[in-house]
Design a protein around this motif. Structure first.
Motif, PDB file in Angstrom:
ATOM      1  N   VAL A 208       0.848  -1.188   0.000  1.00  0.00           N
ATOM      2  CA  VAL A 208       0.000   0.000   0.000  1.00  0.00           C
ATOM      3  C   VAL A 208       0.885   1.240   0.000  1.00  0.00           C
ATOM      4  CG1 VAL A 208      -1.794   1.249   1.254  1.00  0.00           C
ATOM      5  CG2 VAL A 208      -1.760  -1.254   1.300  1.00  0.00           C
ATOM      6  N   GLU A 209       0.625   2.148  -0.933  1.00  0.00           N
ATOM      7  CA  GLU A 209       1.370   3.399  -0.994  1.00  0.00           C
ATOM      8  C   GLU A 209       1.011   4.253   0.224  1.00  0.00           C
ATOM      9  OE1 GLU A 209       2.494   6.918  -4.136  1.00  0.00           O
ATOM     10  OE2 GLU A 209       0.763   5.655  -4.556  1.00  0.00           O
ATOM     11  N   ILE A 210       2.027   4.768   0.893  1.00  0.00           N
ATOM     12  CA  ILE A 210       1.797   5.533   2.113  1.00  0.00           C
ATOM     13  C   ILE A 210       1.044   6.829   1.828  1.00  0.00           C
ATOM     14  CG2 ILE A 210       2.927   6.785   4.006  1.00  0.00           C
ATOM     15  CD1 ILE A 210       5.176   4.624   3.823  1.00  0.00           C
ATOM     16  N   ALA A 211       1.417   7.557   0.791  1.00  0.00           N
ATOM     17  CA  ALA A 211       0.823   8.865   0.526  1.00  0.00           C
ATOM     18  C   ALA A 211      -0.666   8.793   0.219  1.00  0.00           C
ATOM     19  CB  ALA A 211       1.559   9.545  -0.629  1.00  0.00           C
ATOM     20  N   THR A 212      -1.067   7.781  -0.546  1.00  0.00           N
ATOM     21  CA  THR A 212      -2.452   7.731  -1.033  1.00  0.00           C
ATOM     22  C   THR A 212      -3.301   6.630  -0.402  1.00  0.00           C
ATOM     23  OG1 THR A 212      -1.845   6.212  -2.806  1.00  0.00           O
ATOM     24  CG2 THR A 212      -1.714   8.596  -3.281  1.00  0.00           C
ATOM     25  N   LEU A 213      -2.636   5.667   0.237  1.00  0.00           N
ATOM     26  CA  LEU A 213      -3.267   4.452   0.756  1.00  0.00           C
ATOM     27  C   LEU A 213      -3.901   3.613  -0.355  1.00  0.00           C
ATOM     28  CD1 LEU A 213      -4.813   5.656   4.144  1.00  0.00           C
ATOM     29  CD2 LEU A 213      -2.548   4.677   3.699  1.00  0.00           C
ATOM     30  N   ASP A 214      -3.385   3.765  -1.573  1.00  0.00           N
ATOM     31  CA  ASP A 214      -3.816   2.930  -2.695  1.00  0.00           C
ATOM     32  C   ASP A 214      -3.081   1.594  -2.660  1.00  0.00           C
ATOM     33  OD1 ASP A 214      -5.493   4.897  -3.723  1.00  0.00           O
ATOM     34  OD2 ASP A 214      -3.980   5.660  -5.125  1.00  0.00           O
ATOM     35  N   ILE A 215      -3.784   0.520  -3.004  1.00  0.00           N
ATOM     36  CA  ILE A 215      -3.159  -0.798  -3.115  1.00  0.00           C
ATOM     37  C   ILE A 215      -2.299  -0.795  -4.379  1.00  0.00           C
ATOM     38  CG2 ILE A 215      -3.562  -3.281  -3.395  1.00  0.00           C
ATOM     39  CD1 ILE A 215      -4.561  -2.378  -0.701  1.00  0.00           C
ATOM     40  N   LEU A 216      -1.010  -1.064  -4.216  1.00  0.00           N
ATOM     41  CA  LEU A 216      -0.090  -1.112  -5.351  1.00  0.00           C
ATOM     42  C   LEU A 216      -0.012  -2.512  -5.946  1.00  0.00           C
ATOM     43  CD1 LEU A 216       2.823   0.963  -3.787  1.00  0.00           C
ATOM     44  CD2 LEU A 216       1.162   1.737  -5.492  1.00  0.00           C
ATOM     45  N   ARG A 217      -0.001  -3.512  -5.076  1.00  0.00           N
ATOM     46  CA  ARG A 217       0.105  -4.911  -5.488  1.00  0.00           C
ATOM     47  C   ARG A 217      -0.623  -5.765  -4.472  1.00  0.00           C
ATOM     48  NH1 ARG A 217       5.788  -3.775  -6.267  1.00  0.00           N
ATOM     49  NH2 ARG A 217       6.138  -3.562  -8.492  1.00  0.00           N
ATOM     50  N   GLY A 218      -1.108  -6.894  -4.952  1.00  0.00           N
ATOM     51  CA  GLY A 218      -1.699  -7.865  -4.051  1.00  0.00           C
ATOM     52  C   GLY A 218      -3.197  -7.708  -3.924  1.00  0.00           C
ATOM     53  N   LYS A 219      -3.741  -8.581  -3.098  1.00  0.00           N
ATOM     54  CA  LYS A 219      -5.187  -8.611  -2.902  1.00  0.00           C
ATOM     55  C   LYS A 219      -5.464  -9.113  -1.493  1.00  0.00           C
ATOM     56  CE  LYS A 219      -9.379 -10.079  -5.139  1.00  0.00           C
ATOM     57  NZ  LYS A 219     -10.045  -9.018  -5.822  1.00  0.00           N
ATOM     58  N   LEU A 220      -6.476  -8.514  -0.887  1.00  0.00           N
ATOM     59  CA  LEU A 220      -6.885  -8.885   0.463  1.00  0.00           C
ATOM     60  C   LEU A 220      -8.391  -9.098   0.483  1.00  0.00           C
ATOM     61  CD1 LEU A 220      -4.984  -6.066   2.363  1.00  0.00           C
ATOM     62  CD2 LEU A 220      -4.338  -8.480   2.340  1.00  0.00           C
ATOM     63  N   ALA A 221      -8.828  -9.876   1.448  1.00  0.00           N
ATOM     64  CA  ALA A 221     -10.264  -9.958   1.695  1.00  0.00           C
ATOM     65  C   ALA A 221     -10.746  -8.562   2.061  1.00  0.00           C
ATOM     66  CB  ALA A 221     -10.544 -10.942   2.824  1.00  0.00           C
ATOM     67  N   SER A 222     -11.955  -8.212   1.652  1.00  0.00           N
ATOM     68  CA  SER A 222     -12.426  -6.839   1.838  1.00  0.00           C
ATOM     69  C   SER A 222     -12.461  -6.413   3.306  1.00  0.00           C
ATOM     70  CB  SER A 222     -13.787  -6.633   1.179  1.00  0.00           C
ATOM     71  OG  SER A 222     -14.756  -7.454   1.760  1.00  0.00           O
ATOM     72  N   LYS A 223     -12.835  -7.308   4.209  1.00  0.00           N
ATOM     73  CA  LYS A 223     -12.872  -6.945   5.630  1.00  0.00           C
ATOM     74  C   LYS A 223     -11.472  -6.649   6.154  1.00  0.00           C
ATOM     75  CE  LYS A 223     -14.508  -8.315  10.146  1.00  0.00           C
ATOM     76  NZ  LYS A 223     -15.139  -9.298  10.978  1.00  0.00           N
ATOM     77  N   ALA A 224     -10.493  -7.482   5.792  1.00  0.00           N
ATOM     78  CA  ALA A 224      -9.110  -7.258   6.225  1.00  0.00           C
ATOM     79  C   ALA A 224      -8.584  -5.956   5.636  1.00  0.00           C
ATOM     80  CB  ALA A 224      -8.234  -8.431   5.812  1.00  0.00           C
ATOM     81  N   GLN A 225      -8.881  -5.718   4.361  1.00  0.00           N
ATOM     82  CA  GLN A 225      -8.430  -4.491   3.717  1.00  0.00           C
ATOM     83  C   GLN A 225      -9.036  -3.268   4.397  1.00  0.00           C
ATOM     84  OE1 GLN A 225      -8.320  -4.376  -0.596  1.00  0.00           O
ATOM     85  NE2 GLN A 225      -9.140  -2.306  -0.577  1.00  0.00           N
ATOM     86  N   ASP A 226     -10.324  -3.290   4.653  1.00  0.00           N
ATOM     87  CA  ASP A 226     -10.987  -2.165   5.314  1.00  0.00           C
ATOM     88  C   ASP A 226     -10.402  -1.902   6.699  1.00  0.00           C
ATOM     89  OD1 ASP A 226     -12.610  -1.968   3.077  1.00  0.00           O
ATOM     90  OD2 ASP A 226     -14.369  -2.845   4.055  1.00  0.00           O
ATOM     91  N   THR A 227     -10.175  -2.972   7.455  1.00  0.00           N
ATOM     92  CA  THR A 227      -9.625  -2.836   8.804  1.00  0.00           C
ATOM     93  C   THR A 227      -8.225  -2.244   8.764  1.00  0.00           C
ATOM     94  OG1 THR A 227     -10.942  -4.694   9.618  1.00  0.00           O
ATOM     95  CG2 THR A 227      -8.972  -4.125  10.885  1.00  0.00           C
TER      96      THR A 227
END
Length: 80
Positions: A35-54
């Motif tokens: 995850v890019e620090i400045a934007t919090l955009d996912i750069l690579r990879g994939k997470l379950a939506s609940k884990a990503q949101d948390t």
């Protein structure tokens, strides 16, 4: 090394001497992402939506801590 937080089974980590752009890693038993620090955009990879949101909710509240750890462990590429 570089473990910033653990929220249940979610680990948020920064690795020393990492590459640009400044980013952190979210690790879970089911996936991982950069995850890019400045934007919090996912750069690579994939997470379950609940884990990503948390994880991203935690990151949004702790951006200064994340940036400070990046600067400490990656002095070649400091965040201004």
């Amino acid at each position: 090394m570089g473990k910033l937080a653990q929220i249940g089974n979610i680990i948020i980590r920064i690795y020393a001497n990492d590459h640009l752009p400044p980013h952190f890693h979210i690790l879970t038993p089911d996936g991982d992402a950069q995850v890019e620090i400045a934007t919090l955009d996912i750069l690579r990879g994939k997470l379950a939506s609940k884990a990503q949101d948390t994880a991203l909710e935690w990151a949004a509240k702790n951006k200064a801590t994340i940036a400070a750890e990046w600067n400490r462990t990656n002095p070649r590429f400091p965040i201004a």
